[in-house]
Write a protein that holds these residues in place. Structure first.
Motif, mmCIF file in Angstrom:
data_model
loop_
_atom_site.group_PDB
_atom_site.id
_atom_site.type_symbol
_atom_site.label_atom_id
_atom_site.label_comp_id
_atom_site.label_asym_id
_atom_site.label_seq_id
_atom_site.Cartn_x
_atom_site.Cartn_y
_atom_site.Cartn_z
ATOM 1 N N TYR A 30 0.882 -1.173 0.006
ATOM 2 C CA TYR A 30 0.067 -0.035 -0.040
ATOM 3 C C TYR A 30 0.807 1.245 -0.022
ATOM 4 C CZ TYR A 30 -3.718 -3.110 1.002
ATOM 5 O OH TYR A 30 -4.539 -4.354 0.856
ATOM 6 N N PHE A 38 -5.824 -0.629 -5.028
ATOM 7 C CA PHE A 38 -6.674 -1.374 -4.299
ATOM 8 C C PHE A 38 -8.256 -0.676 -4.266
ATOM 9 C CE2 PHE A 38 -9.118 -1.782 0.021
ATOM 10 C CZ PHE A 38 -9.143 -3.024 -0.484
ATOM 11 N N ILE A 41 -9.742 -1.888 -7.275
ATOM 12 C CA ILE A 41 -10.092 -3.331 -6.943
ATOM 13 C C ILE A 41 -11.542 -3.409 -6.624
ATOM 14 C CG2 ILE A 41 -9.695 -5.397 -5.523
ATOM 15 C CD1 ILE A 41 -6.741 -4.890 -5.969
ATOM 16 N N TYR A 47 -15.028 -8.422 -7.288
ATOM 17 C CA TYR A 47 -14.388 -8.411 -6.034
ATOM 18 C C TYR A 47 -15.687 -8.002 -5.271
ATOM 19 C CZ TYR A 47 -11.677 -7.043 -2.071
ATOM 20 O OH TYR A 47 -11.224 -7.159 -0.679
ATOM 21 N N GLY A 151 -14.482 -4.068 5.887
ATOM 22 C CA GLY A 151 -13.718 -4.465 4.763
ATOM 23 C C GLY A 151 -13.111 -5.833 4.783
ATOM 24 N N SER A 152 -13.129 -6.573 5.847
ATOM 25 C CA SER A 152 -12.398 -7.768 6.042
ATOM 26 C C SER A 152 -11.049 -7.658 6.284
ATOM 27 C CB SER A 152 -12.743 -8.970 4.848
ATOM 28 O OG SER A 152 -12.410 -10.128 5.137
ATOM 29 N N THR A 153 -10.576 -6.570 6.743
ATOM 30 C CA THR A 153 -9.175 -6.392 6.764
ATOM 31 C C THR A 153 -8.518 -7.465 7.670
ATOM 32 O OG1 THR A 153 -9.407 -4.233 6.191
ATOM 33 C CG2 THR A 153 -7.249 -4.399 7.315
ATOM 34 N N ASN A 156 -6.683 -10.379 6.694
ATOM 35 C CA ASN A 156 -5.261 -9.980 6.055
ATOM 36 C C ASN A 156 -4.127 -10.461 7.254
ATOM 37 O OD1 ASN A 156 -6.485 -7.425 4.258
ATOM 38 N ND2 ASN A 156 -5.713 -9.246 3.410
ATOM 39 N N TYR A 196 -9.722 -12.478 -6.806
ATOM 40 C CA TYR A 196 -8.498 -12.124 -6.620
ATOM 41 C C TYR A 196 -7.504 -12.287 -7.923
ATOM 42 C CZ TYR A 196 -9.544 -11.493 -1.851
ATOM 43 O OH TYR A 196 -10.125 -11.106 -0.749
ATOM 44 N N THR A 203 -5.884 -6.572 -9.921
ATOM 45 C CA THR A 203 -5.154 -7.196 -8.916
ATOM 46 C C THR A 203 -3.707 -7.452 -9.136
ATOM 47 O OG1 THR A 203 -7.389 -7.912 -8.226
ATOM 48 C CG2 THR A 203 -5.412 -8.880 -6.781
ATOM 49 N N PHE A 206 -1.686 -4.576 -8.760
ATOM 50 C CA PHE A 206 -1.807 -4.320 -7.418
ATOM 51 C C PHE A 206 -0.482 -5.065 -6.651
ATOM 52 C CE2 PHE A 206 -3.246 -5.502 -3.076
ATOM 53 C CZ PHE A 206 -3.030 -4.469 -2.707
ATOM 54 N N MET A 242 -1.674 -14.476 -2.247
ATOM 55 C CA MET A 242 -1.208 -13.832 -3.352
ATOM 56 C C MET A 242 0.169 -14.415 -3.571
ATOM 57 S SD MET A 242 -2.954 -10.200 -4.361
ATOM 58 C CE MET A 242 -2.010 -9.103 -3.500
ATOM 59 N N GLU A 270 0.595 -11.852 0.194
ATOM 60 C CA GLU A 270 -0.640 -11.433 1.049
ATOM 61 C C GLU A 270 -1.449 -12.668 1.287
ATOM 62 O OE1 GLU A 270 -3.780 -7.772 0.786
ATOM 63 O OE2 GLU A 270 -4.344 -9.365 -0.657
ATOM 64 N N SER A 272 -5.344 -13.667 2.702
ATOM 65 C CA SER A 272 -6.817 -13.169 2.788
ATOM 66 C C SER A 272 -7.697 -14.384 3.409
ATOM 67 C CB SER A 272 -7.144 -12.527 1.564
ATOM 68 O OG SER A 272 -8.259 -11.675 2.020
HETATM 69 C C1 AVI Z 1 -7.691 -5.182 2.360
HETATM 70 N N1 AVI Z 1 -8.290 -6.250 2.084
HETATM 71 C C2 AVI Z 1 -9.174 -6.756 2.972
HETATM 72 C C3 AVI Z 1 -8.223 -6.809 0.854
HETATM 73 C C4 AVI Z 1 -8.487 -8.511 0.943
HETATM 74 O O1 AVI Z 1 -9.573 -8.892 0.117
HETATM 75 O O2 AVI Z 1 -7.942 -9.381 1.357
HETATM 76 C C5 AVI Z 1 -6.837 -6.763 0.154
HETATM 77 C C6 AVI Z 1 -6.979 -7.150 -1.590
HETATM 78 N N2 AVI Z 1 -5.989 -7.842 -1.855
HETATM 79 C C7 AVI Z 1 -6.154 -8.226 -3.201
HETATM 80 N N3 AVI Z 1 -7.253 -7.924 -3.378
HETATM 81 C C8 AVI Z 1 -7.933 -7.178 -2.456
#
Ligand code: AVI
Length: 309
Positions: A30, A38, A41, A47, A151-153, A156, A196, A203, A206, A242, A270, A272
Motif C-alpha cells: 500500500y 486497491f 479493485i 471483487y 472491509g474484512s481487513t 489479512n 483475486y 489485482t 496491485f 497472493m 498477501e 486473505s
Molecule cells: C484489504 N483487504 C481486505 C483486501 C482483501 O481482500 O484481502 C486486500 C486485497 N488484496 C487483493 N485484493 C484485495
C-alpha cells in the motif's frame, strides 16, 4: 527514491526475499500507487466484498442505531471509506469519530470530507499504525466506544496475529465497548479465485506494484516482467494467498544484495483468510470479544458481527 526508504521496508524486503519461503508482509503493497489500485479493485464486479458489505451495512443500520448507545464515540481502524463510514455516522449520530490510520495524508483528506458532510461531528484523526500501541485522544476517553473495522481487513492477519490485534482493540477501547467488524466467508473456490485474479488485471498490477516499489525505493533492479501474479486457495489454512511467481530463472539485486529465483519459485505477498460462521465467532472470542449480533447477505458471502468486550 533510494536513500529515503522506510528502514522497516528495507529490512522486511531483504529478510523476506532471503527466507526459505520468500515472503514480504502485505502492508508494503500500500504505497500511493498500491492504495489507488486497491481502490480500483473495490469497484471491480468480481471483487464482491465491498459491494456486499456496503449493501449489508445499509440494511442493518436501523437495527444498529437501536443497539448502539447514544453518545458513543466511534473509533475506526483505518482512515474510513467514503461510503461505509458516512452510513454508520448518519445512523448512530455518535458523540465523536476517531479515524486511526498510518497514512497522515489520506487520513487528513478523508477527515476533511467527513467534516463537510457532518459539520457538527467532533472528529479527532489519529495518525498511527492501529496494529501497534497508541493513545486515544483525551476527548473520547469517557464516552462508551464502538470500534469499527470493516472491509474484512482482519482476514489479512494470520489468526495468531488477528487474535493479538483484537485483544489490543479490546485493551484500547475498554471493557463494555462494542466492535463492529466485517468478515469474509468461505465460498466456492472459483469465486474466491475470480475475486483475486480477474480478467481486468487490476489485482495483478496491485501485486506487481510491490516489485516496482522495491525497485523505486530500495534501489532494486528486479525485472518486473519476469514475475506474474498468482492467487492460490490454501484450503488447510482457509485463505487466499497472493504470490509473485518467477516465469524464468532470474537474478537481481536490492540495495546491493543479490537474489536468485528459479522459474516457478514465488514471493508470497498477501493472505486473505476466509472464515466460516463459527470460525469467525471463535476468532472473536479468542480475541476477547463476545459476539452479540451477526448479519450476513442472502448468499452468505460476507458477514458483519457486533461483539462486546
Ligand atoms: C484489504 N483487504 C481486505 C483486501 C482483501 O481482500 O484481502 C486486500 C486485497 N488484496 C487483493 N485484493 C484485495
Amino acid at each position: 527514491m533510494p536513500g529515503t526508504a522506510d528502514p522497516q521496508f528495507r529490512q522486511d524486503v531483504l529478510a523476506g526475499l532471503s527466507a526459505p519461503i520468500p515472503a514480504v508482509p502485505a502492508r508494503w503493497l500500500y504505497d500511493l500507487r498500491g492504495s489507488e489500485l486497491f481502490d480500483e479493485i473495490t469497484r471491480l464486479p468480481s471483487y464482491y466484498p465491498t459491494e456486499t458489505e456496503t449493501a449489508l451495512l445499509k440494511q442493518i443500520m436501523p437495527e444498529l442505531a437501536t443497539a448502539i448507545p447514544r453518545g458513543t464515540a466511534v473509533v475506526e481502524f483505518g482512515a474510513g471509506s467514503a461510503t461505509k463510514t458516512p452510513l454508520l455516522l448518519e445512523a448512530i449520530a455518535p458523540a465523536a469519530y476517531v479515524p486511526v490510520d498510518i497514512s497522515g495524508d489520506y487520513l487528513g483528506s478523508s477527515a476533511d470530507m467527513l467534516r463537510e458532510r457532518f459539520p457538527d461531528l467532533a472528529i479527532y484523526p489519529v495518525a498511527a499504525d492501529f496494529a501497534r500501541p497508541f493513545e486515544l485522544p483525551g476527548e473520547v476517553l469517557d464516552p462508551p466506544k464502538l470500534g469499527f473495522f470493516p472491509g474484512s481487513t482482519i482476514g489479512n492477519f494470520v489468526p495468531r496475529t488477528a487474535t493479538d490485534l483484537l485483544r489490543h482493540f479490546r485493551d484500547l477501547l475498554g471493557t463494555g465497548s462494542l466492535l463492529l467488524i466485517g468478515m469474509d466467508r468461505v465460498k466456492p473456490i472459483e469465486r474466491l479465485l475470480a475475486a483475486y485474479d480477474e480478467p481486468e488485471g487490476v489485482t495483478a498490477s496491485f501485486n506487481l506494484n510491490l516489485l516496482e516499489r522495491i525497485n523505486r525505493e530500495l534501489d532494486g533492479d528486479i525485472p518486473v516482467d519476469a514475475f506474474r501474479h498468482e492467487a492460490r486457495w490454501n484450503d488447510m489454512l482457509s485463505r487466499i494467498e497472493m504470490h509473485l511467481v518467477a516465469t524464468s530463472d532470474v537474478e537481481f539485486t536490492v540495495s546491493g544484495k543479490p537474489f536468485a529465483f528459479k522459474a516457478g519459485e514465488s514471493i508470497h505477498t498477501e493472505n486473505s483468510h476466509k472464515y466460516p460462521r463459527r470460525g469467525a465467532r471463535l476468532l472473536l472470542l479468542a480475541g476477547g470479544w463476545t459476539p452479540v449480533a451477526e448479519w450476513e447477505d442472502p448468499a452468505g458471502d460476507f458477514s458483519i458481527v457486533l461483539a462486546q468486550a
